[in-house]
Write a protein that holds these residues in place. Structure first.
Motif, PDB file in Angstrom:
ATOM      1  N   GLN A 220     -11.768  24.772 -13.777  1.00  0.00           N
ATOM      2  CA  GLN A 220     -13.224  24.820 -13.850  1.00  0.00           C
ATOM      3  C   GLN A 220     -13.644  25.298 -15.239  1.00  0.00           C
ATOM      4  N   ASN A 221     -14.528  24.541 -15.880  1.00  0.00           N
ATOM      5  CA  ASN A 221     -14.988  24.876 -17.236  1.00  0.00           C
ATOM      6  C   ASN A 221     -13.796  25.153 -18.163  1.00  0.00           C
ATOM      7  N   THR A 222     -12.803  24.298 -18.066  1.00  0.00           N
ATOM      8  CA  THR A 222     -11.561  24.493 -18.814  1.00  0.00           C
ATOM      9  C   THR A 222     -11.178  23.199 -19.513  1.00  0.00           C
ATOM     10  N   ARG A 223     -10.718  23.305 -20.751  1.00  0.00           N
ATOM     11  CA  ARG A 223     -10.412  22.133 -21.562  1.00  0.00           C
ATOM     12  C   ARG A 223      -8.980  22.205 -22.113  1.00  0.00           C
ATOM     13  N   ASP A 224      -8.500  21.043 -22.488  1.00  0.00           N
ATOM     14  CA  ASP A 224      -7.190  20.930 -23.137  1.00  0.00           C
ATOM     15  C   ASP A 224      -6.096  21.520 -22.255  1.00  0.00           C
ATOM     16  N   VAL A 225      -5.814  20.788 -21.182  1.00  0.00           N
ATOM     17  CA  VAL A 225      -4.864  21.246 -20.162  1.00  0.00           C
ATOM     18  C   VAL A 225      -3.728  20.240 -20.037  1.00  0.00           C
ATOM     19  N   GLU A 226      -2.506  20.746 -19.967  1.00  0.00           N
ATOM     20  CA  GLU A 226      -1.336  19.905 -19.751  1.00  0.00           C
ATOM     21  C   GLU A 226      -0.556  20.459 -18.565  1.00  0.00           C
ATOM     22  N   ILE A 227      -0.392  19.614 -17.532  1.00  0.00           N
ATOM     23  CA  ILE A 227       0.368  19.992 -16.343  1.00  0.00           C
ATOM     24  C   ILE A 227       1.510  19.008 -16.202  1.00  0.00           C
ATOM     25  N   ARG A 228       2.757  19.497 -16.230  1.00  0.00           N
ATOM     26  CA  ARG A 228       3.930  18.618 -16.228  1.00  0.00           C
ATOM     27  C   ARG A 228       5.010  19.106 -15.262  1.00  0.00           C
ATOM     28  N   SER A 229       5.733  18.128 -14.728  1.00  0.00           N
ATOM     29  CA  SER A 229       6.964  18.398 -13.972  1.00  0.00           C
ATOM     30  C   SER A 229       6.777  19.520 -12.967  1.00  0.00           C
ATOM     31  N   THR A 230       5.791  19.339 -12.088  1.00  0.00           N
ATOM     32  CA  THR A 230       5.411  20.373 -11.145  1.00  0.00           C
ATOM     33  C   THR A 230       5.322  19.798  -9.738  1.00  0.00           C
ATOM     34  N   SER A 231       5.796  20.563  -8.765  1.00  0.00           N
ATOM     35  CA  SER A 231       5.749  20.161  -7.362  1.00  0.00           C
ATOM     36  C   SER A 231       4.752  21.029  -6.614  1.00  0.00           C
ATOM     37  N   ILE A 232       3.831  20.373  -5.894  1.00  0.00           N
ATOM     38  CA  ILE A 232       2.756  21.089  -5.214  1.00  0.00           C
ATOM     39  C   ILE A 232       2.667  20.615  -3.766  1.00  0.00           C
ATOM     40  N   GLY A 233       2.679  21.558  -2.844  1.00  0.00           N
ATOM     41  CA  GLY A 233       2.422  21.279  -1.441  1.00  0.00           C
ATOM     42  C   GLY A 233       1.425  22.298  -0.927  1.00  0.00           C
ATOM     43  N   CYS A 234       0.315  21.835  -0.324  1.00  0.00           N
ATOM     44  CA  CYS A 234      -0.738  22.756   0.076  1.00  0.00           C
ATOM     45  C   CYS A 234      -1.600  22.113   1.151  1.00  0.00           C
ATOM     46  N   GLY A 235      -2.664  22.797   1.557  1.00  0.00           N
ATOM     47  CA  GLY A 235      -3.552  22.278   2.573  1.00  0.00           C
ATOM     48  C   GLY A 235      -4.831  21.705   2.026  1.00  0.00           C
ATOM     49  N   ASP A 236      -4.923  21.558   0.710  1.00  0.00           N
ATOM     50  CA  ASP A 236      -6.120  20.982   0.102  1.00  0.00           C
ATOM     51  C   ASP A 236      -5.679  20.174  -1.110  1.00  0.00           C
ATOM     52  N   ASP A 237      -6.523  20.117  -2.159  1.00  0.00           N
ATOM     53  CA  ASP A 237      -6.191  19.311  -3.323  1.00  0.00           C
ATOM     54  C   ASP A 237      -5.012  19.909  -4.084  1.00  0.00           C
ATOM     55  N   CYS A 238      -4.041  19.061  -4.398  1.00  0.00           N
ATOM     56  CA  CYS A 238      -2.911  19.550  -5.185  1.00  0.00           C
ATOM     57  C   CYS A 238      -3.369  19.966  -6.581  1.00  0.00           C
ATOM     58  N   VAL A 239      -4.195  19.146  -7.197  1.00  0.00           N
ATOM     59  CA  VAL A 239      -4.859  19.516  -8.453  1.00  0.00           C
ATOM     60  C   VAL A 239      -6.340  19.191  -8.284  1.00  0.00           C
ATOM     61  N   SER A 240      -7.202  20.164  -8.463  1.00  0.00           N
ATOM     62  CA  SER A 240      -8.643  19.937  -8.351  1.00  0.00           C
ATOM     63  C   SER A 240      -9.306  20.219  -9.690  1.00  0.00           C
ATOM     64  N   ILE A 241     -10.169  19.288 -10.096  1.00  0.00           N
ATOM     65  CA  ILE A 241     -10.828  19.368 -11.400  1.00  0.00           C
ATOM     66  C   ILE A 241     -12.328  19.453 -11.170  1.00  0.00           C
ATOM     67  N   GLN A 242     -12.908  20.563 -11.566  1.00  0.00           N
ATOM     68  CA  GLN A 242     -14.329  20.805 -11.350  1.00  0.00           C
ATOM     69  C   GLN A 242     -15.115  20.590 -12.634  1.00  0.00           C
ATOM     70  N   THR A 243     -16.380  20.921 -12.570  1.00  0.00           N
ATOM     71  CA  THR A 243     -17.267  20.672 -13.693  1.00  0.00           C
ATOM     72  C   THR A 243     -16.852  21.443 -14.946  1.00  0.00           C
ATOM     73  N   GLY A 244     -17.204  20.875 -16.102  1.00  0.00           N
ATOM     74  CA  GLY A 244     -16.920  21.519 -17.381  1.00  0.00           C
ATOM     75  C   GLY A 244     -15.514  21.307 -17.885  1.00  0.00           C
ATOM     76  N   CYS A 245     -14.765  20.383 -17.278  1.00  0.00           N
ATOM     77  CA  CYS A 245     -13.375  20.145 -17.686  1.00  0.00           C
ATOM     78  C   CYS A 245     -13.259  18.863 -18.502  1.00  0.00           C
ATOM     79  N   SER A 246     -12.416  18.891 -19.517  1.00  0.00           N
ATOM     80  CA  SER A 246     -12.160  17.705 -20.334  1.00  0.00           C
ATOM     81  C   SER A 246     -10.785  17.805 -20.972  1.00  0.00           C
ATOM     82  N   ASN A 247     -10.263  16.649 -21.347  1.00  0.00           N
ATOM     83  CA  ASN A 247      -8.945  16.533 -21.973  1.00  0.00           C
ATOM     84  C   ASN A 247      -7.869  17.165 -21.086  1.00  0.00           C
ATOM     85  N   ILE A 248      -7.724  16.588 -19.890  1.00  0.00           N
ATOM     86  CA  ILE A 248      -6.753  17.052 -18.907  1.00  0.00           C
ATOM     87  C   ILE A 248      -5.644  15.999 -18.804  1.00  0.00           C
TER      88      ILE A 248
END
Length: 435
Positions: A220-248
């Protein structure tokens, strides 16, 4: 040799810092390592080690290239804490043991405060690393006996209507999180807010598939993000991108189970608010046993834009709806949301090489009448029914979605995009916002 007691942790730590022979300071080029055991941590998984962690942090914060160490073979119970800067450069939290959140609801912050367990603020050049685990212990509540569950349901979480995030970064830059395991969060596992220059690599996030609102990584309101080689298991969004985010940029992500990789999730445009997300790339993604594959969702009535979003090389397996845009999102359960004419504008969305199996509907692109989705591109989409779907299958849907489909489109109707003269259709409503 320095012997520390809780009443004099910080003073003792400072004295140890001045002593080259102190066990609290293990020389490591180019900086120093501060072992929380030397600051009084019991490390038995029962005694609260928050005071020792904070004391080690306060000393390490003032030392260039310092490391706060939670060593292998130990379990550290930690109450909610805020670890904040500004600190000297290249500070690291090395988690080789296991950090445990308190399982009892009364140990968490009160509802009027921001709800998070490990709260990191105002940091530059900081990293969390190691081969250890961060355990929110929320599964202990789900597996409790009926009597215990009844007692707890009248407690803190139910009364407040909110649950805590496990790890949160606020206003922090050039931050990396790598190697660790994050499990059983009551809500979001790893959250970045008002931050930038974020790198997440080789971590594992896991919670039960039926745990509510347990997003894996939340931006949220976060820029310039790199997420690599990651395993996610959960009960909602594995990766959620909210307002104010760019260059993900996301690459080599496994989502199983969950609600998929979601751009502009849930909060975008809620209560007529401004929402802006741009320049997102998700490639080499595997989504399994999930409600959605790759998703964009916004509330009616919002303003702003979602633009330049690319999903490529996405493999889905037993996913209810692999490709979805929903500009009519409503999370109020049985209560219906009122129809609104406004919408967050969605443009420049590409789906390239999305293949696998679905259990409900291959494609659902439901865009606003007032502000249609434009510049949508679908290239080589091959989806087939799962071997054992839970119910009747639906065909693809494209509503007010304009763009072009190329290459292989399976099943028939998947490439249902509407064509337009030019890149964008005329909009019924004028642009009255700035992203």
């Amino acid at each position: 040799m320095c012997s520390l007691v809780p009443a004099a942790l910080l003073v003792g730590a400072l004295l140890c810092l001045a002593s080259s022979s102190s066990p609290a300071v293990a020389t490591r080029s180019p900086g120093r390592t501060f072992n929380v055991l030397s600051f009084g941590a019991a490390a038995d998984g029962v005694t609260d080690d928050s005071e020792a962690l904070v004391a080690a942090w306060q000393v390490a914060c003032r030392v260039p290239h310092a490391t706060v160490l939670l060593p292998l073979g130990h379990r550290f119970l930690v109450s909610p804490v805020t670890l904040q800067g500004p600190c000297n450069t290249k500070l690291a939290l090395q988690i080789d043991g296991t950090m445990l959140a308190p399982p009892e609801m009364g140990s968490w912050p009160k509802p009027r405060r921001p709800l998070q367990w490990l709260n990191f603020k105002w940091l530059q050049g900081f990293s969390i690393q190691g081969a250890g685990a961060v355990d929110g212990q929320s599964s202990s509540l789900q597996s409790a006996s009926p009597a215990t569950t009844s007692q707890r349901s009248a407690g803190h979480w139910q009364a407040s209507g909110a649950k805590p995030t496990l790890i949160r970064f606020y206003n922090s830059f050039n931050v990396s999180v790598r190697g660790i395991r994050i499990t059983n969060s009551p809500q979001c596992h790893l959250k970045f807010d008002s931050s930038g220059g974020i790198k997440v690599k080789n971590i594992t996030i896991s919670s039960p598939g039926d745990s509510r609102n347990t997003d894996g990584i939340h931006l949220q309101n976060t820029r310039d993000v790199e997420i690599r080689s990651t395993s996610i298991g959960c009960g909602d969004d594995c990766v959620s991108i909210q307002t104010g985010c760019s260059n993900i940029h996301m690459k080599n992500i496994i989502c199983n189970p969950g609600h998929g990789i979601s751009c502009s999730v849930g909060g975008l445009g809620k209560d007529n608010s401004l929402a802006c997300v741009s320049d997102v790339v998700a490639e080499s993604i595997s989504v399994q046993n999930a409600l959605y594959g790759v998703r964009i969702k916004t509330w009616q009535g919002g303003v702003g834009s979602v633009r330049n979003i690319t999903f490529s090389n996405v493999r889905v397996s037993n996913v209810a709806t692999p490709i979805i845009i929903d500009q009519f999102y409503c999370d109020r359960g049985g209560a219906r949301c009122a129809n609104r004419t406004g919408a967050v504008a969605i443009s420049g969305v590409t789906y390239r090489r999305v293949v696998g199996t679905y259990s409900f509907q291959p494609v659902r692109l439901a865009c606003s009448d007032a502000r249609p989705c434009t510049g949508v591109s679908m290239v080589d989409v091959r989806l087939s029914p799962a071997s054992a779907p839970e119910g009747p299958l639906r065909g693809g849907l494209c509503w007010n979605t304009y763009g072009e489909a190329r290459g292989t489109m399976e099943p028939l109707g998947t490439g249902c995009l509407q064509r337009s003269n030019g890149y964008a259709m005329p909009l019924i409503q004028p642009f009255n916002y700035t992203c």
